[in-house]
Design an enzyme around this catalytic site. Sequence first.
Site, PDB file in Angstrom:
ATOM      1  N   ASP A   1       0.851  -1.202   0.000  1.00 43.06           N
ATOM      2  CA  ASP A   1       0.000   0.000   0.000  1.00 43.06           C
ATOM      3  C   ASP A   1       0.884   1.250   0.000  1.00 43.06           C
ATOM      4  O   ASP A   1       0.392   2.373  -0.090  1.00 43.06           O
ATOM      5  CB  ASP A   1      -1.014  -0.011   1.156  1.00 43.06           C
ATOM      6  CG  ASP A   1      -0.365  -0.054   2.524  1.00 43.06           C
ATOM      7  OD1 ASP A   1       0.879  -0.131   2.606  1.00 43.06           O
ATOM      8  OD2 ASP A   1      -1.107  -0.012   3.531  1.00 43.06           O
ATOM      9  N   ASP A  31      -1.179  -6.241  -0.438  1.00 42.88           N
ATOM     10  CA  ASP A  31      -1.229  -5.591   0.874  1.00 42.88           C
ATOM     11  C   ASP A  31      -2.660  -5.146   1.137  1.00 42.88           C
ATOM     12  O   ASP A  31      -3.227  -4.381   0.343  1.00 42.88           O
ATOM     13  CB  ASP A  31      -0.316  -4.357   0.808  1.00 42.88           C
ATOM     14  CG  ASP A  31       0.283  -4.002   2.143  1.00 42.88           C
ATOM     15  OD1 ASP A  31      -0.043  -4.659   3.138  1.00 42.88           O
ATOM     16  OD2 ASP A  31       1.107  -3.065   2.161  1.00 42.88           O
ATOM     17  N   LYS A  81      -1.128  -9.540   2.711  1.00 41.77           N
ATOM     18  CA  LYS A  81      -0.379  -9.093   3.893  1.00 41.77           C
ATOM     19  C   LYS A  81      -1.303  -8.268   4.774  1.00 41.77           C
ATOM     20  O   LYS A  81      -2.063  -7.439   4.268  1.00 41.77           O
ATOM     21  CB  LYS A  81       0.836  -8.255   3.488  1.00 41.77           C
ATOM     22  CG  LYS A  81       1.594  -7.690   4.708  1.00 41.77           C
ATOM     23  CD  LYS A  81       2.946  -7.127   4.340  1.00 41.77           C
ATOM     24  CE  LYS A  81       2.932  -5.704   3.851  1.00 41.77           C
ATOM     25  NZ  LYS A  81       2.364  -4.722   4.806  1.00 41.77           N
ATOM     26  N   GLU A 137      -1.233  -6.026   8.623  1.00 35.36           N
ATOM     27  CA  GLU A 137      -0.398  -5.478   9.688  1.00 35.36           C
ATOM     28  C   GLU A 137      -0.974  -5.865  11.049  1.00 35.36           C
ATOM     29  O   GLU A 137      -2.191  -5.933  11.208  1.00 35.36           O
ATOM     30  CB  GLU A 137      -0.342  -3.947   9.572  1.00 35.36           C
ATOM     31  CG  GLU A 137       0.335  -3.462   8.300  1.00 35.36           C
ATOM     32  CD  GLU A 137       0.467  -1.937   8.231  1.00 35.36           C
ATOM     33  OE1 GLU A 137       0.062  -1.241   9.190  1.00 35.36           O
ATOM     34  OE2 GLU A 137       0.990  -1.450   7.208  1.00 35.36           O
ATOM     35  N   GLU A 177       9.491  -4.497  10.330  1.00 33.90           N
ATOM     36  CA  GLU A 177       9.868  -3.173   9.803  1.00 33.90           C
ATOM     37  C   GLU A 177      10.428  -2.284  10.900  1.00 33.90           C
ATOM     38  O   GLU A 177       9.811  -2.111  11.958  1.00 33.90           O
ATOM     39  CB  GLU A 177       8.644  -2.505   9.140  1.00 33.90           C
ATOM     40  CG  GLU A 177       8.974  -1.135   8.570  1.00 33.90           C
ATOM     41  CD  GLU A 177       7.966  -0.589   7.567  1.00 33.90           C
ATOM     42  OE1 GLU A 177       7.042  -1.323   7.159  1.00 33.90           O
ATOM     43  OE2 GLU A 177       8.126   0.587   7.189  1.00 33.90           O
TER      44      GLU A 177
END
Length: 263
Positions: free
Chosen positions: A43, A82, A112, A114, A181
Amino acid sequence: MKWTASKIKALKGERKIAMLTAYDALTASLVDQAAIPAVLVGDSLGMTVLGYETTLPVSMDQMLHHTAAVSRGTEDALVIADMPFMSYQPSLAMGLENAGRFIKEAHADAVKVEGGAFRSELIEALVGNGVPVLGHIGLTPQSIKAMGGYKVQGKTSEQARQLMDDAMAVEQAGAFALVLECVPAELGEMISNALTIPTIGIGAGAGCDGQVLVFTDLLGISDKPAPKFVKKYANLNLLITDALAGYKAEVESGSFPADEQSY
Ligand code: KIV
């Protein structure tokens, strides 16, 4: 050879995994030609190609449009979509439905999401319904407002312990790999050693099982300053702006088109 999520997972301990973002068929085919095994339709496209300040405004429709283009441009690489902000956070049902759209409409191979332990239920539901999941913890840009900026995460021992717990929970829930990350290199290595699934680092040090970078950062296309973790493997900004200036000058002077470009 077409890469699958299980083949990527099996690379842990065998060889390091290169992953790169791509946003359209052209960039995806370049990643594929380089034999990079996994392409992430991040994204980050909101910032890299759509001109937004953050990833937050990116919509499902935009992600579907770009993921479908990446799928069309890819033969071998695993295509990971994403899931954008608020396409999975409101409810499990919404997360399942939107992940399904990436597979059915955009031909993604995986998604994916988060989040750590609190995302386990969704990851388990997705994996249980046949959708391979790449986890993402540490600096999670969709939580940028809560985090107060793009900062290194896990610097205190309490935060580091929480990230370790999150990583374990994401693995336990069935993710095939985990993006780490912006965490200290030492923590990146500790988490990588503790997990049986590969970690894919971005600003998380050399101890991770793989690395991911943003396509435009790696190639130096943007004129904006890149984060410390970026290594520019080319300076395409200079090449492109020089080429464009040459084109403009030749059109203005009348030397383009010449006889060779004329019928
Ligand atoms: O959106 C993105 O490109 C990402 C990677 C940088 C991990 O999430």
